[in-house]
Motif scaffolding. Structure first.
Motif, mmCIF file in Angstrom:
data_model
loop_
_atom_site.group_PDB
_atom_site.id
_atom_site.type_symbol
_atom_site.label_atom_id
_atom_site.label_comp_id
_atom_site.label_asym_id
_atom_site.label_seq_id
_atom_site.Cartn_x
_atom_site.Cartn_y
_atom_site.Cartn_z
ATOM 1 N N VAL A 143 0.862 -1.184 0.000
ATOM 2 C CA VAL A 143 0.000 0.000 0.000
ATOM 3 C C VAL A 143 0.897 1.232 0.000
ATOM 4 O O VAL A 143 1.802 1.342 0.834
ATOM 5 C CB VAL A 143 -0.934 0.024 1.231
ATOM 6 C CG1 VAL A 143 -1.767 1.310 1.241
ATOM 7 C CG2 VAL A 143 -1.842 -1.197 1.234
ATOM 8 N N ASP A 163 -4.360 4.569 5.598
ATOM 9 C CA ASP A 163 -4.970 3.335 5.089
ATOM 10 C C ASP A 163 -4.012 2.158 5.178
ATOM 11 O O ASP A 163 -4.430 1.009 5.264
ATOM 12 C CB ASP A 163 -5.427 3.536 3.637
ATOM 13 C CG ASP A 163 -6.591 4.512 3.523
ATOM 14 O OD1 ASP A 163 -7.292 4.715 4.538
ATOM 15 O OD2 ASP A 163 -6.809 5.060 2.431
ATOM 16 N N SER A 164 -2.723 2.439 5.140
ATOM 17 C CA SER A 164 -1.700 1.389 5.238
ATOM 18 C C SER A 164 -1.494 0.923 6.669
ATOM 19 O O SER A 164 -0.697 0.019 6.903
ATOM 20 C CB SER A 164 -0.372 1.917 4.686
ATOM 21 O OG SER A 164 0.078 3.009 5.475
ATOM 22 N N HIS A 165 -2.192 1.573 7.623
ATOM 23 C CA HIS A 165 -2.081 1.320 9.058
ATOM 24 C C HIS A 165 -0.826 1.930 9.676
ATOM 25 O O HIS A 165 -0.563 1.719 10.871
ATOM 26 C CB HIS A 165 -2.142 -0.175 9.380
ATOM 27 C CG HIS A 165 -3.390 -0.848 8.882
ATOM 28 N ND1 HIS A 165 -4.649 -0.518 9.335
ATOM 29 C CD2 HIS A 165 -3.583 -1.812 7.930
ATOM 30 C CE1 HIS A 165 -5.555 -1.258 8.707
ATOM 31 N NE2 HIS A 165 -4.938 -2.040 7.850
ATOM 32 N N ASP A 204 1.470 5.231 0.441
ATOM 33 C CA ASP A 204 0.953 6.469 1.035
ATOM 34 C C ASP A 204 1.729 7.642 0.464
ATOM 35 O O ASP A 204 2.968 7.655 0.502
ATOM 36 C CB ASP A 204 1.117 6.454 2.558
ATOM 37 C CG ASP A 204 0.283 5.391 3.229
ATOM 38 O OD1 ASP A 204 -0.935 5.359 2.991
ATOM 39 O OD2 ASP A 204 0.851 4.595 4.002
ATOM 40 N N LYS A 247 -13.490 13.234 4.934
ATOM 41 C CA LYS A 247 -12.084 13.322 4.539
ATOM 42 C C LYS A 247 -11.352 14.463 5.231
ATOM 43 O O LYS A 247 -10.195 14.744 4.923
ATOM 44 C CB LYS A 247 -11.977 13.478 3.014
ATOM 45 C CG LYS A 247 -12.337 12.203 2.248
ATOM 46 C CD LYS A 247 -12.202 12.389 0.758
ATOM 47 C CE LYS A 247 -12.367 11.064 0.017
ATOM 48 N NZ LYS A 247 -11.179 10.175 0.185
ATOM 49 N N ASN A 259 -7.476 13.602 1.397
ATOM 50 C CA ASN A 259 -7.751 13.768 2.816
ATOM 51 C C ASN A 259 -7.060 15.032 3.316
ATOM 52 O O ASN A 259 -5.977 15.392 2.842
ATOM 53 C CB ASN A 259 -7.244 12.566 3.621
ATOM 54 C CG ASN A 259 -7.949 11.286 3.255
ATOM 55 O OD1 ASN A 259 -9.166 11.243 3.156
ATOM 56 N ND2 ASN A 259 -7.189 10.221 3.041
ATOM 57 N N GLN A 282 -2.250 11.905 -1.628
ATOM 58 C CA GLN A 282 -3.522 11.382 -1.141
ATOM 59 C C GLN A 282 -3.960 12.059 0.154
ATOM 60 O O GLN A 282 -5.156 12.187 0.422
ATOM 61 C CB GLN A 282 -3.396 9.864 -0.893
ATOM 62 C CG GLN A 282 -3.004 9.073 -2.125
ATOM 63 C CD GLN A 282 -2.400 7.731 -1.761
ATOM 64 O OE1 GLN A 282 -1.882 7.555 -0.654
ATOM 65 N NE2 GLN A 282 -2.478 6.783 -2.675
ATOM 66 N N THR A 283 -2.988 12.475 0.954
ATOM 67 C CA THR A 283 -3.287 13.077 2.249
ATOM 68 C C THR A 283 -2.451 14.336 2.424
ATOM 69 O O THR A 283 -1.228 14.306 2.273
ATOM 70 C CB THR A 283 -2.978 12.107 3.399
ATOM 71 O OG1 THR A 283 -3.771 10.925 3.238
ATOM 72 C CG2 THR A 283 -3.289 12.732 4.750
#
Length: 271
Positions: free
Chosen positions: A15, A197-199, A17, A183, A127, A51-52
């Motif tokens: 994943v 999301d990848s933790h 990020d 978001k 986000n 993404q963030t």
């Protein structure tokens, strides 16, 4: 001596990020590079597939230290005006990125299909993760809630702009405001940890202190705080990145964001 071996998961389970950190935008200052924010932020976000977006505090200049009297903020801009200005700046940036990504995602697809449109909106919208800085928090002393106006205006302005774009494209009615609300993340500056999301965990901090002669000092101290692999810190108006391997957390990195202000009297006078 022991040799430790770490097995990576299969490549198809990785994943990615992509984060953009910034801080100390100081909306309201007369010396902020507003053109860079409006023009360059979207370009960087598109090029890096951000993404963030992580805002590390001081979205506004605030009013302490007699900023109006010294001419360091635009005349007449109170805290509410500054938060509305900050919301206008960043909603413009987010809208620019959204339109490009949405139109690309919908290329060759049926614009009347709710499922396709909703999926495109979700993938096109970044986000927004925020903590307040000391300039934002000054207004607490007057009984105001920091960034309350900013978050409301950011959501309102961006929702209206996106709905207008969807209407021009002939898309079905979508509850854009609800999508955007999910978001947007506003954390307390004293306990800010955001899960990706990848933790992986992102810890954020805006210390109420100035810089030091060693640029990376604060970033090094923050490394691994709150059991987070990624750290974001601001308020020193100098950018740096520090990496370290931690036995418990693995590879860690702290990003110290600079500032959007080109010049402040405080920094000229500070040794």
């Amino acid at each position: 001596q022991q040799r430790l071996r770490y097995v990576l998961p299969p490549r198809n389970q990785w994943v990615e990020d992509n984060l953009l950190f910034f801080g100390c935008m100081h909306a309201g200052y007369t010396t902020v590079d507003y053109d860079f924010i409006i023009r360059n932020f979207p370009q960087i976000m598109m090029a890096r597939n951000t993404q963030t977006v992580v805002c590390l505090g001081d979205l506004i200049a605030g009013l302490h230290h007699n900023f109006h009297c010294t001419g360091e903020v635009f005349s007449g801009l109170n805290n509410t005006d500054q938060e509305e200005f900050a919301a206008a700046l960043l909603s413009t940036v987010f809208y620019d990125v959204f339109v490009k990504r949405f139109d690309t995602a919908m290329a060759g697809k049926n614009i009347a299909d709710v499922g396709h449109v909703m999926a495109a909106i979700q993938s096109a919208m970044m986000n927004m993760v925020i903590i307040p800085g000391n300039h934002d928090l000054w207004q607490e002393q007057e009984g105001a809630t920091p960034l309350k106006i900013f978050t409301a205006e950011f959501l309102r302005m961006l929702s209206i702009a996106i709905i207008q774009h969807l209407t021009r494209r002939g898309a079905p009615m979508i509850d854009v405001h609800s999508v955007l609300t999910k978001k947007l993340f506003l954390y307390s500056d004293t306990s800010a940890v955001h899960a990706l999301d990848s933790h992986l965990r992102v810890s954020m901090l805006h210390p109420h202190m100035g810089g030091s002669s060693t640029t990376s000092r604060s970033a090094q101290i923050m490394m691994g705080s709150r059991d987070a692999q990624i750290g974001g810190i601001a308020n020193f108006h100098r950018a740096t990145v520090v990496h370290r391997w931690d036995q418990a957390l693995g590879q860690c990195v702290v990003v110290q964001a600079g500032t959007m202000a080109i010049y402040t009297k405080f920094e000229v006078r500070k040794m």
